[in-house]
Design a protein around this motif. Structure first.
Motif, PDB file in Angstrom:
ATOM      1  N   GLY A 134       0.206   6.266   3.845  1.00  0.00           N
ATOM      2  CA  GLY A 134       0.517   5.693   2.544  1.00  0.00           C
ATOM      3  C   GLY A 134      -0.673   5.266   1.721  1.00  0.00           C
ATOM      4  N   TRP A 180       1.710   0.334   8.548  1.00  0.00           N
ATOM      5  CA  TRP A 180       2.983   0.613   7.892  1.00  0.00           C
ATOM      6  C   TRP A 180       3.512  -0.676   7.269  1.00  0.00           C
ATOM      7  N   ASP A 185       7.032   1.957   2.465  1.00  0.00           N
ATOM      8  CA  ASP A 185       5.834   2.792   2.490  1.00  0.00           C
ATOM      9  C   ASP A 185       6.263   4.250   2.454  1.00  0.00           C
ATOM     10  N   THR A 186       5.264   5.153   2.375  1.00  0.00           N
ATOM     11  CA  THR A 186       5.536   6.585   2.371  1.00  0.00           C
ATOM     12  C   THR A 186       4.548   7.283   3.298  1.00  0.00           C
ATOM     13  N   GLU A 188       3.173  10.991   4.917  1.00  0.00           N
ATOM     14  CA  GLU A 188       3.094  12.405   4.571  1.00  0.00           C
ATOM     15  C   GLU A 188       2.396  13.180   5.682  1.00  0.00           C
ATOM     16  N   ARG A 199       7.399  14.628   3.809  1.00  0.00           N
ATOM     17  CA  ARG A 199       7.226  13.297   3.229  1.00  0.00           C
ATOM     18  C   ARG A 199       8.415  12.438   3.640  1.00  0.00           C
ATOM     19  N   TYR A 200       8.145  11.169   3.928  1.00  0.00           N
ATOM     20  CA  TYR A 200       9.201  10.243   4.350  1.00  0.00           C
ATOM     21  C   TYR A 200       8.932   8.883   3.709  1.00  0.00           C
ATOM     22  N   SER A 201       9.902   8.366   2.935  1.00  0.00           N
ATOM     23  CA  SER A 201       9.755   7.074   2.286  1.00  0.00           C
ATOM     24  C   SER A 201      10.845   6.123   2.773  1.00  0.00           C
ATOM     25  N   TYR A 202      10.501   4.839   2.820  1.00  0.00           N
ATOM     26  CA  TYR A 202      11.488   3.825   3.196  1.00  0.00           C
ATOM     27  C   TYR A 202      11.192   2.528   2.432  1.00  0.00           C
ATOM     28  N   ALA A 206       8.125   1.651  -1.308  1.00  0.00           N
ATOM     29  CA  ALA A 206       7.674   3.024  -1.059  1.00  0.00           C
ATOM     30  C   ALA A 206       6.906   3.529  -2.263  1.00  0.00           C
ATOM     31  N   ASN A 207       5.794   4.253  -1.987  1.00  0.00           N
ATOM     32  CA  ASN A 207       4.986   4.766  -3.089  1.00  0.00           C
ATOM     33  C   ASN A 207       5.143   6.269  -3.233  1.00  0.00           C
TER      34      ASN A 207
END
Length: 207
Positions: A134, A180, A185-186, A188, A199-202, A206-207
């Motif tokens: 991130g 994290w 966060d994101t 990649e 890509r995974y965001s939560y 998350a950016n």
């Protein structure tokens, strides 16, 4: 194994398993059921996308990866739960399946991890690929020419914040502080050329 989709197609798969039996004269012997983790030859098309099936393994306990074998003591009957995954046969498909952003190790959060899985029917080369957490500098790079720089179909790999777990691939960001963000966060995965593979965001940050 038969897979049926509600309102959709049905397909029978024939995954490969081996059963190794010891002589019945060996009273303390153990038989072994071994599963082959490579895609079935049968294809399954869903929404225009072709898939094969890979046996991922059997549950081996909390926090442990799926096992590829079951050991059966002589004279006993054992029931097991088989886990499987559909993998794409038309292209590479590397995804981030999970980010554990709240570790149990106080302060360092060393046991945080990001989990990456290859959901395609062929080995996914990741030599030189970068996993980013991130922020600039929060990178893990798969070593070039390493035997661990290719992801097998359906088998997850984890990159821990600052722990080494060989059973999950043995990878670590090797940072002494958590990377994290608990509020969001994101993550990649980028290949050696910089193209984003996953890509995974939560969370709300998350950016």
């Amino acid at each position: 194994m038969t897979l049926a989709v509600e309102g959709g197609p049905t397909q029978t798969f024939k995954p490969h398993l081996e059963y190794h039996a010891v002589s019945d004269q060996e009273q303390d012997g153990t038989d072994t059921l071994l599963m082959h983790r490579y895609p079935t030859s049968e294809n399954f098309t869903l929404d225009g996308v072709p898939y094969a099936l890979v046996l991922a393994g059997v549950p081996a306990g909390q926090g442990k990866p799926l096992a590829d074998a079951v050991h059966v003591p002589e004279g006993r009957t054992v029931s097991v739960e088989l886990k499987a995954i559909l993998v794409r046969t038309d292209r590479l498909d590397v995804v981030i399946r999970d980010v554990r952003f709240k570790g149990q190790v106080a302060g360092s959060q060393a046991d945080e991890y990001i989990e990456v899985v290859n959901r395609s029917a062929v080995m996914a080369p990741v030599d030189g690929s970068v996993v980013n957490a991130g922020q600039i500098g929060q990178d893990f790079t798969f070593p070039i020419g390493s035997g661990t720089a290719a992801l097998a179909p359906g088998i997850p790999t984890r990159i821990y914040t600052n722990e080494i777990h060989p059973e999950w691939g043995g990878h670590s960001f090797a940072t002494k502080s958590g990377i994290w963000n608990d509020k969001g966060d994101t993550g990649e995965v980028r290949n050696a050329q910089g193209t984003v593979l996953a890509r995974y965001s939560y969370g709300t940050h998350a950016n």
